[in-house]
Scaffold this motif. Structure first.
Motif, PDB file in Angstrom:
ATOM      1  N   ARG A 114      -3.137   5.109  -5.070  1.00 38.27           N
ATOM      2  CA  ARG A 114      -1.524   5.217  -4.557  1.00 38.27           C
ATOM      3  C   ARG A 114      -1.276   6.793  -4.723  1.00 38.27           C
ATOM      4  NH1 ARG A 114       4.224   2.579  -6.309  1.00 38.27           N
ATOM      5  NH2 ARG A 114       4.047   4.156  -8.131  1.00 38.27           N
ATOM      6  N   GLN A 170       0.008   3.977  -0.312  1.00 37.40           N
ATOM      7  CA  GLN A 170      -0.789   3.118  -0.946  1.00 37.40           C
ATOM      8  C   GLN A 170      -2.172   2.908   0.029  1.00 37.40           C
ATOM      9  OE1 GLN A 170      -0.656   1.243  -3.931  1.00 37.40           O
ATOM     10  NE2 GLN A 170      -2.805   0.572  -3.468  1.00 37.40           N
ATOM     11  N   MET A 171      -3.242   3.063  -0.644  1.00 43.68           N
ATOM     12  CA  MET A 171      -4.602   3.130   0.112  1.00 43.68           C
ATOM     13  C   MET A 171      -5.543   2.140  -0.512  1.00 43.68           C
ATOM     14  SD  MET A 171      -4.889   7.161   0.602  1.00 43.68           S
ATOM     15  CE  MET A 171      -5.225   7.499  -1.129  1.00 43.68           C
ATOM     16  N   ASN A 172      -5.622   1.009   0.375  1.00 45.07           N
ATOM     17  CA  ASN A 172      -6.603   0.184  -0.211  1.00 45.07           C
ATOM     18  C   ASN A 172      -7.930   0.111   0.848  1.00 45.07           C
ATOM     19  OD1 ASN A 172      -4.710  -0.805  -2.083  1.00 45.07           O
ATOM     20  ND2 ASN A 172      -3.654  -2.367  -0.643  1.00 45.07           N
ATOM     21  N   SER A 176       5.578   3.593   2.026  1.00 42.21           N
ATOM     22  CA  SER A 176       7.055   3.373   1.472  1.00 42.21           C
ATOM     23  C   SER A 176       7.762   4.271   1.125  1.00 42.21           C
ATOM     24  CB  SER A 176       6.887   2.064   0.669  1.00 42.21           C
ATOM     25  OG  SER A 176       6.131   2.561  -0.685  1.00 42.21           O
ATOM     26  N   SER A 186      -8.907   1.405  -4.292  1.00 44.01           N
ATOM     27  CA  SER A 186      -7.472   1.911  -4.047  1.00 44.01           C
ATOM     28  C   SER A 186      -6.961   3.079  -4.922  1.00 44.01           C
ATOM     29  CB  SER A 186      -6.754   0.554  -4.426  1.00 44.01           C
ATOM     30  OG  SER A 186      -6.837  -0.431  -3.854  1.00 44.01           O
ATOM     31  N   TYR A 230       5.527   7.183  -1.062  1.00 43.98           N
ATOM     32  CA  TYR A 230       4.183   6.515  -1.259  1.00 43.98           C
ATOM     33  C   TYR A 230       3.256   6.282  -0.125  1.00 43.98           C
ATOM     34  CZ  TYR A 230       7.320   5.610  -5.499  1.00 43.98           C
ATOM     35  OH  TYR A 230       8.090   5.760  -6.696  1.00 43.98           O
ATOM     36  N   GLY A 273      -1.537  12.025  -7.160  1.00 40.80           N
ATOM     37  CA  GLY A 273      -2.107  10.847  -7.203  1.00 40.80           C
ATOM     38  C   GLY A 273      -3.604  10.843  -6.689  1.00 40.80           C
ATOM     39  N   SER A 277       1.848   9.717  -4.268  1.00 37.62           N
ATOM     40  CA  SER A 277       3.277   9.649  -4.561  1.00 37.62           C
ATOM     41  C   SER A 277       3.434  11.129  -4.052  1.00 37.62           C
ATOM     42  CB  SER A 277       3.763   9.791  -6.035  1.00 37.62           C
ATOM     43  OG  SER A 277       3.453   8.215  -6.391  1.00 37.62           O
ATOM     44  N   PHE A 282      -3.720   0.764   4.585  1.00 36.87           N
ATOM     45  CA  PHE A 282      -2.878   1.831   4.137  1.00 36.87           C
ATOM     46  C   PHE A 282      -1.293   1.273   4.149  1.00 36.87           C
ATOM     47  CE2 PHE A 282      -5.445   6.069   4.078  1.00 36.87           C
ATOM     48  CZ  PHE A 282      -6.338   5.385   3.645  1.00 36.87           C
ATOM     49  N   THR A 283      -0.426   1.366   3.487  1.00 38.16           N
ATOM     50  CA  THR A 283       1.085   1.327   3.687  1.00 38.16           C
ATOM     51  C   THR A 283       1.727   2.469   3.112  1.00 38.16           C
ATOM     52  OG1 THR A 283       1.147   0.046   1.499  1.00 38.16           O
ATOM     53  CG2 THR A 283       0.934  -1.337   3.579  1.00 38.16           C
TER      54      THR A 283
END
Length: 125
Positions: free
Chosen positions: A18, A81-83, A70, A16, A79, A7, A20, A67-68
């Motif tokens: 994401r 998730q990078m914003n 999950s 952004s 995952y 990813g 994986s 970032f989150t």
């Protein structure tokens, strides 16, 4: 467990991505998972961690609010998730696993016994 990160890529600042991390094996749900990153010339640093169930997440101060982390245990995948990406987020990102079903979190590379191969994230200004 074997881990495969994917990813990464090149993105402009503010964009952004994401990441994986797919795991092999049938016991993924018994692993605490983490994401680390390493920029050229720097030590590997903690980014985020998540417990075995996904019910608890831990984030480094530098990425909180952007970032989150999950996981989907049915898909054997974690995952990131990078914003709001910044040039200083540029690094190789690694996922890591630790066989553990408690709720403590681990933020040192030495705490993890299993590592993916890394995926490059480059943020241009």
């Amino acid at each position: 467990v074997q881990l495969q990160a994917s990813g990464g890529g090149l993105v402009q600042a503010g964009g952004s991505l994401r990441l994986s991390c797919a795991a092999s094996g049938r016991t993924f749900g018994s692993y605490a998972m983490g994401w680390f990153r390493q920029a050229p010339g720097k030590e590997r640093e903690f980014v985020a961690a998540i417990n075995w169930s996904g019910g608890r997440q831990y984030l480094a101060d530098s990425i909180k609010g952007r970032f989150t982390i999950s996981r989907d245990n049915a898909k054997n995948t974690v995952y990131l998730q990078m914003n709001g990406l910044k040039p200083e987020d540029t690094a190789v990102y690694y996922c890591a696993g630790r066989y553990y079903t408690g709720n403590s979190y681990y933020n040192r590379p030495s705490d993890y016994g299993y590592w993916g191969q890394g995926t490059q994230v480059t943020v241009s200004s």
